[in-house]
Design a protein around this motif. Structure first.
Motif, PDB file in Angstrom:
ATOM      1  N   GLN A 466       9.799   5.921  -9.343  1.00 62.26           N
ATOM      2  CA  GLN A 466       9.774   5.440  -7.917  1.00 62.26           C
ATOM      3  C   GLN A 466      10.876   6.163  -7.095  1.00 62.26           C
ATOM      4  OE1 GLN A 466       7.132   4.285  -6.634  1.00 62.26           O
ATOM      5  NE2 GLN A 466       7.030   2.274  -6.973  1.00 62.26           N
ATOM      6  N   THR A 467      10.579   6.715  -5.974  1.00 56.44           N
ATOM      7  CA  THR A 467      11.786   7.167  -5.238  1.00 56.44           C
ATOM      8  C   THR A 467      12.740   6.187  -4.548  1.00 56.44           C
ATOM      9  OG1 THR A 467      10.222   7.238  -3.249  1.00 56.44           O
ATOM     10  CG2 THR A 467      10.079   9.288  -4.546  1.00 56.44           C
ATOM     11  N   ALA A 580      -1.745   5.534  -5.789  1.00 54.95           N
ATOM     12  CA  ALA A 580      -2.285   4.743  -4.569  1.00 54.95           C
ATOM     13  C   ALA A 580      -1.037   3.543  -4.480  1.00 54.95           C
ATOM     14  CB  ALA A 580      -3.543   3.794  -5.157  1.00 54.95           C
ATOM     15  N   LEU A 581      -0.437   3.278  -5.672  1.00 57.78           N
ATOM     16  CA  LEU A 581       0.575   2.274  -5.552  1.00 57.78           C
ATOM     17  C   LEU A 581       1.741   2.947  -4.785  1.00 57.78           C
ATOM     18  CD1 LEU A 581       0.251   0.782  -9.041  1.00 57.78           C
ATOM     19  CD2 LEU A 581      -0.583  -0.417  -7.079  1.00 57.78           C
ATOM     20  N   ARG A 582       2.114   4.031  -5.064  1.00 58.85           N
ATOM     21  CA  ARG A 582       3.219   4.871  -4.744  1.00 58.85           C
ATOM     22  C   ARG A 582       3.095   4.783  -3.062  1.00 58.85           C
ATOM     23  NH1 ARG A 582       2.707   9.065  -7.364  1.00 58.85           N
ATOM     24  NH2 ARG A 582       4.277   8.403  -9.131  1.00 58.85           N
ATOM     25  N   HIS A 583       1.871   4.899  -2.543  1.00 58.80           N
ATOM     26  CA  HIS A 583       1.821   5.024  -1.155  1.00 58.80           C
ATOM     27  C   HIS A 583       1.195   3.855  -0.385  1.00 58.80           C
ATOM     28  CE1 HIS A 583       1.845   9.399  -2.739  1.00 58.80           C
ATOM     29  NE2 HIS A 583       2.523   9.533  -1.627  1.00 58.80           N
ATOM     30  N   ARG A 658      -1.680  -6.670  -4.109  1.00 59.06           N
ATOM     31  CA  ARG A 658      -0.477  -6.836  -3.436  1.00 59.06           C
ATOM     32  C   ARG A 658       0.211  -5.728  -2.812  1.00 59.06           C
ATOM     33  NH1 ARG A 658       4.141  -6.003  -4.556  1.00 59.06           N
ATOM     34  NH2 ARG A 658       6.025  -7.153  -3.320  1.00 59.06           N
ATOM     35  N   LYS A 659       0.521  -5.746  -1.557  1.00 54.15           N
ATOM     36  CA  LYS A 659       1.013  -4.506  -0.811  1.00 54.15           C
ATOM     37  C   LYS A 659       2.666  -4.675  -1.002  1.00 54.15           C
ATOM     38  CE  LYS A 659      -0.238  -2.549   2.594  1.00 54.15           C
ATOM     39  NZ  LYS A 659      -1.424  -1.464   3.411  1.00 54.15           N
TER      40      LYS A 659
END
Length: 786
Positions: A466-467, A580-583, A658-659
């Motif tokens: 994760q960045t 999808a989660l990363r963005h 969840r976002k």
């Protein structure tokens, strides 16, 4: 002046005063530390408390019947430099500018504190603790975003305790002091191990004298005011109050008024000694009842007079405030809550029902006073009288989230599972928000840390790429070929971070015992006097450390999504899910599939509830195998206070749909809006978690539409529901009874709704005093009709 009118004036004056930072305690304690610099730390702490109680400003408010205040003027909030100095020095200029947790700070107070705080540099637990951590653990502690949030217990002195107030009321501090003198005289001073005990008894004796000195000062003040009073009725009251303060808490209470006043002096001084949250009165209806019953039988008092005394006490609870650190502590304890938990009902130590007239009176008073404090709770079991259930429902339906319900069928076994005797377990109370504790003999460190299970899941998914984070992880593993491999890697993440959390908390435990012993609290925790050991060093009969797991519903929903969507139905590959989660879900179709097409915890669906059960048990078992420096064990919990909002900001998008940065689920409640099959299905899902394992507390927090409890039929159905929770072995449940419409109107027009009391998570607060994130979180909770 009528009783009702007088109580309303006291309540009105409580909220009409702007709270302000008072430097008096900081100044006096610093003077004492400088004067007694070379004394043993426990003796120095005792002399500092004595110096404060002897010299602090005191006052008696018009119309009040119970006396004793934190500072010399209404609204004052004391400073505890011995724990707060390191962070206060950086926030002093901003406290009066806060939107929430705002306190007025005069230029004179700022100048006074700036002259004091340099003395404390390098001397607080927060200054000293992190430097003692092993290198690898320090890396985990410094993670950003973190998995572990452990600073609640190093930025303040230790709290979360139910002292033995019954013993003080029954015996008085003169007798307690004599016991300490006798113990000290019996020591064999030639033995090296007798030295710390001798120091402890010396400190013990000093603080017993100190609390009696404070009471005598109030006796003189009441006597002086009675001579100046023109109203003969009030003059007589003040003279009677003077006589009461001359007797208690030095001597045993002889009537109900003395018992209440004795309790308040003891309770107040615990909170003047240290700034720990959640010093709780516990089973107040039990230990005040003999005095209430005797006074009514002998016609010393009547029910109305007794009610007014307790209503005075309820208002006094709300006068006690703490200077909060924002951030991060204020994110977890919004709206100045002190979490002083009073619990009614339950069982006697012999197993018989303990409900009495005060149990009902306290519930009725809560409906009248309607303030954030105390945190009122009720103990329910199979033999609880139907009348207590009715009074409980009647109080719940008025809104405010009180009382919270605790179930003996789960709590008592959970305590015994941690080595508490059956007799002591039956006498349990609740400390702080939702934490069961043996009564008067336990130091449980119950709100020790928040452990972000959802953040662990995120690390398992991304393997550290994760960045937005710097991640420490137990091992690097290739992408999972099966769901079982993924689940195993997630469990390893949890075990890895639990190990480091326990190292952190044991370090905090050690530094607290070295720097901030609590000799006055030790006078009221069984075991300390007998072994000559301060409560923070392990003197209590029972010693626990209690960290909480947060995000259990999000983790369960996410694991079900990965199992079904990635491995079973193969709707999406693991790599595509990560993208999808990363963005943060750029493709809404993926998010909607995850939210709407996959099973969700809270609907009595075993395919997802099994993960809540499995991960909760895994977390609890990882915690339970650890020991603390006080010769006690770690005791896990699954509640969040208000931390689920703040902890959510540390977590990116999750496979449950969840976002990024949205709040996590609250305690063992479902993620907001995901419980679609009604409140019974919600309760059945929660019951699949082993609440006995999570003995440090669980938090089930549904919101009900008021219409549900409007008519007799609805209230009867809800009474049945409350009893059913006992059969399901739920440990705790609490209920907001308020509509989304009313909450949104309160956000828009806070002045009209300044008295709207809501349950946040384990405690109640005025809705308009909460920050917007917490307000939105409460609005987002499912509004159950049936």
């Amino acid at each position: 002046m009528g009783i009702a009118n007088r109580i309303e004036k006291l309540k009105s004056s409580l909220f009409s005063v702007e709270p302000f930072v008072c430097a008096e305690r900081a100044s006096l304690v610093t003077e004492a530390y400088q004067k007694y610099e070379h004394e043993p730390v426990c003796v120095k702490r005792a002399k500092a408390l004595n110096h404060y109680l002897t010299n602090m400003g005191i006052y008696v408010a018009p119309g009040e019947l119970i006396v004793g205040n934190q500072t010399g003027a209404p609204g004052g909030v004391p400073v505890f430099p011995e724990t707060q100095a390191s962070w206060l020095s950086t926030q002093l200029d901003h406290i009066s500018e806060r939107k929430f947790h705002r306190l007025d700070v005069s230029d004179a107070v700022k100048a006074q504190l700036r002259s004091i705080l340099p003395f404390w540099k390098g001397k607080t637990p927060l200054d000293r603790g992190p430097g003692l951590l092993p290198e690898e653990t320090r890396a985990v502690y410094d993670m950003n975003p973190p998995v572990i949030s452990p600073n609640l217990t190093i930025k303040n002195s230790a709290g979360h305790v139910v002292p033995n107030y019954e013993m003080v009321i029954r015996r008085g501090f003169k007798h307690i002091l004599e016991d300490a003198k006798n113990r000290a005289a019996e020591l064999d001073r030639t033995l090296p191990e007798s030295l710390p005990a001798a120091q402890f008894y010396r400190a013990f004796i000093i603080v017993c004298d100190a609390v009696m000195t404070l009471a005598q000062r109030y006796a003189k003040e009441c006597h002086k005011l009675s001579k100046m009073e023109n109203d003969p009725t009030r003059a007589s009251e003040l003279e009677s109050m003077a006589q009461i303060c001359e007797r208690v808490p030095a001597h045993p209470a002889s009537n109900f008024h003395e018992a209440v006043q004795s309790f308040w002096f003891a309770h107040l001084v615990v909170m003047l000694e240290g700034d720990g949250l959640a010093v709780s009165p516990g089973r107040l209806d039990q230990y005040l009842y003999p005095y209430y019953k005797s006074d009514l039988s002998n016609e010393v008092t009547n029910t109305d007079d007794a009610r007014e005394l307790i209503e005075n006490l309820w208002i006094k609870f709300n006068q006690v405030r703490q200077l909060p650190d924002v951030p991060p502590v204020g994110q977890y304890t919004a709206a100045f809550t002190m979490a002083q938990n009073v619990i009614v009902g339950g069982q006697q130590s012999n197993g018989k029902d303990a409900t009495n007239e005060l149990s009902y009176l306290f519930l009725q008073i809560e409906r009248h006073i309607r303030c954030p404090q105390p945190a009122l709770s009720v103990r329910l079991h199979s033999r609880t009288p139907e009348k207590l259930i009715r009074e409980t429902v009647e109080t719940i339906r008025r809104g405010g989230g009180k009382p919270a319900a605790f179930y003996d069928d789960a709590v008592i076994p959970s305590l015994m599972n941690n080595g508490v005797t059956l007799e002591d377990a039956r006498d349990y109370a609740i400390v702080g928000c939702v934490e069961p504790t043996p009564n008067g003999n336990c130091f449980g460190w119950t709100n020790a840390a928040m452990f972000n299970l959802a953040r662990c899941l995120e690390l398992s998914i991304f393997r550290g790429d994760q960045t937005h984070s710097e991640n420490i992880e137990p091992e690097k593993v290739e992408l999972p070929g099966t769901f079982a491999e993924f689940l195993d890697s997630f469990k390893k993440q949890v075990a890895f971070y639990v190990e480091h959390m326990c190292v952190i908390l044991n370090t905090w435990d050690r530094i607290q015992s070295e720097l901030v012993p609590l000799p006055f609290l030790s006078t009221m925790v069984d075991g300390c006097l007998a072994c000559g050991t301060d409560v923070v060093k392990g003197g209590a009969k029972y010693n626990f450390t209690g960290p909480q797991g947060a995000g259990i519903a999000n983790v369960a929903d996410s694991l079900a999504a990965i199992k079904t969507g990635v491995f079973d139905e193969q709707f999406i590959s693991f790599e595509a899910l990560k993208d999808a989660l990363r963005h943060d879900f750029p493709d809404q179709r993926i998010q909607q599939y995850l939210i709407n097409k996959l099973p969700k915890y809270g609907n009595d669906d075993d395919s997802v509830d099994c993960f809540a059960e499995e991960i909760a048990a895994h977390y609890c078992n990882c915690i339970r195998k650890n020991k603390n420096p006080r010769n006690g064990c770690f005791r896990p919990g699954l509640y969040t206070v208000a931390a689920h909002v703040a902890l959510g900001k540390a977590v990116g998008a999750l496979p449950d749909g969840r976002k990024k940065s949205e709040p996590l689920a609250d305690g063992v409640s479902p993620a907001h809006g995901r419980d679609r099959n009604g409140i019974t299905a919600l309760a059945k899902s929660a019951s699949k978690i082993d609440h006995v394992l999570a003995g440090n507390g669980t938090n089930l927090n549904p919101r009900l539409h008021p219409q549900l409890l409007e008519d007799r039929e609805g209230r009867l159905a809800f009474q049945t529901f409350l009893r059913a929770l006992a059969e399901l072995k739920i440990l705790h449940a609490q209920f907001n009874v308020v509509t989304s419409k009313e909450l949104k109107e309160a956000q828009y027009d806070p002045e009209r709704y300044k008295d709207l009391l809501v349950r946040v998570s384990g405690y109640s607060a005025f809705f308009v005093d909460l920050n917007t994130d917490l307000q939105d979180d409460i609005i987002a909770r499912t509004e159950h009709m049936v």
